[in-house]
Design a protein around this motif. Structure first.
Motif, mmCIF file in Angstrom:
data_model
loop_
_atom_site.group_PDB
_atom_site.id
_atom_site.type_symbol
_atom_site.label_atom_id
_atom_site.label_comp_id
_atom_site.label_asym_id
_atom_site.label_seq_id
_atom_site.Cartn_x
_atom_site.Cartn_y
_atom_site.Cartn_z
ATOM 1 N N ILE A 26 -16.602 78.125 72.329
ATOM 2 C CA ILE A 26 -17.787 77.271 72.505
ATOM 3 C C ILE A 26 -17.748 76.099 71.532
ATOM 4 O O ILE A 26 -18.020 74.955 71.909
ATOM 5 N N ILE A 27 -17.401 76.366 70.281
ATOM 6 C CA ILE A 27 -17.339 75.295 69.274
ATOM 7 C C ILE A 27 -16.270 74.274 69.655
ATOM 8 O O ILE A 27 -16.495 73.061 69.584
ATOM 9 N N ILE A 28 -15.112 74.748 70.077
ATOM 10 C CA ILE A 28 -14.047 73.831 70.496
ATOM 11 C C ILE A 28 -14.497 73.018 71.710
ATOM 12 O O ILE A 28 -14.260 71.797 71.784
ATOM 13 N N ALA A 29 -15.175 73.671 72.657
ATOM 14 C CA ALA A 29 -15.650 72.964 73.847
ATOM 15 C C ALA A 29 -16.683 71.902 73.491
ATOM 16 O O ALA A 29 -16.782 70.875 74.152
ATOM 17 N N LEU A 30 -17.447 72.109 72.430
ATOM 18 C CA LEU A 30 -18.433 71.110 72.005
ATOM 19 C C LEU A 30 -17.788 69.961 71.237
ATOM 20 O O LEU A 30 -18.235 68.815 71.338
ATOM 21 N N TYR A 31 -16.760 70.246 70.457
ATOM 22 C CA TYR A 31 -16.147 69.203 69.632
ATOM 23 C C TYR A 31 -15.132 68.332 70.372
ATOM 24 O O TYR A 31 -14.906 67.192 69.991
ATOM 25 N N ILE A 32 -14.501 68.826 71.402
ATOM 26 C CA ILE A 32 -13.509 68.019 72.136
ATOM 27 C C ILE A 32 -14.126 66.735 72.679
ATOM 28 O O ILE A 32 -13.547 65.651 72.516
ATOM 29 N N PRO A 33 -15.294 66.779 73.327
ATOM 30 C CA PRO A 33 -15.886 65.509 73.790
ATOM 31 C C PRO A 33 -16.229 64.558 72.633
ATOM 32 O O PRO A 33 -16.125 63.334 72.781
ATOM 33 N N LEU A 34 -16.614 65.094 71.466
ATOM 34 C CA LEU A 34 -16.918 64.224 70.326
ATOM 35 C C LEU A 34 -15.670 63.493 69.842
ATOM 36 O O LEU A 34 -15.719 62.318 69.474
ATOM 37 N N PHE A 35 -14.530 64.174 69.832
ATOM 38 C CA PHE A 35 -13.283 63.533 69.425
ATOM 39 C C PHE A 35 -12.864 62.463 70.433
ATOM 40 O O PHE A 35 -12.340 61.413 70.065
ATOM 41 N N LYS A 36 -13.112 62.718 71.696
ATOM 42 C CA LYS A 36 -12.756 61.720 72.721
ATOM 43 C C LYS A 36 -13.656 60.498 72.620
ATOM 44 O O LYS A 36 -13.246 59.397 72.951
ATOM 45 N N LEU A 37 -14.890 60.663 72.165
ATOM 46 C CA LEU A 37 -15.788 59.528 71.965
ATOM 47 C C LEU A 37 -15.267 58.627 70.860
ATOM 48 O O LEU A 37 -15.406 57.393 70.925
#
Length: 170
Positions: A155-166
């Motif tokens: 869940i944490i990885i799924a939340l942070y991946i979009p932030l890194f792409k931003l």
């Protein structure tokens, strides 16, 4: 409290058997736990009914009505008891109780203490059931904690991946 514990355990066991482990009876801990819960049910019902003054045949009839699992064996037992066999002899042919329990029942039949022996057997089986369920908890707890850690990590990885792409966009 003992019956509540037993009901909770039996619900957990049945849930595990139906949903998670369809072959749970063949696993060492689950099979033993299932067998002990059946033995506890048999000795508790027979101890309570015999101490209340119910005849042995009626006690097995009540066992048959209260537990669908034991219904087939209880019918055979009632039939053999009606034909004059002793309780210990009849229980030897079934696999409801262990050999040491049957020997205690045979001694109780000769001395006339059937109700107290069934009650003592119920207490000792309940103790063994508690010990075995504690062992099972010790075995399952680390597995559940690891699974929970994996789920939370995903869940944490799924939340942070979009932030890194931003960050790549700007």
């Amino acid at each position: 409290p003992a019956t509540t514990l037993w009901l909770c355990r039996s619900m957990v066991i049945s849930l595990l058997k139906k949903l998670i482990l369809p072959q749970a009876e063949h696993l060492p801990l689950f099979g033993r736990l299932n067998k002990l819960s059946h033995q506890w049910l048999v000795t508790t019902i027979l101890g309570a009914t015999l101490s209340a003054g119910v005849s042995v045949i009626n006690a097995f009839t009540l066992l048959m009505e209260s537990s669908p699992i034991e219904r087939r064996q209880a019918k055979k037992i009632i039939k053999q008891l009606n034909s004059g066999h002793s309780i210990a002899t009849v229980l030897e042919n079934t696999q409801l109780l262990e050999e040491t329990h049957i020997q205690q029942i045979a001694l109780a039949e000769t001395s006339g203490n059937l109700d107290s022996v069934f009650q003592r057997l119920s207490i000792s089986i309940n103790q063994e059931l508690i010990e075995l369920s504690d062992k099972l908890n010790e075995f399952i707890e680390p597995i559940f904690i690891s699974m929970l850690g994996l789920i939370l990590g995903m869940i944490i990885i799924a939340l942070y991946i979009p932030l890194f792409k931003l960050g790549d966009v700007f």
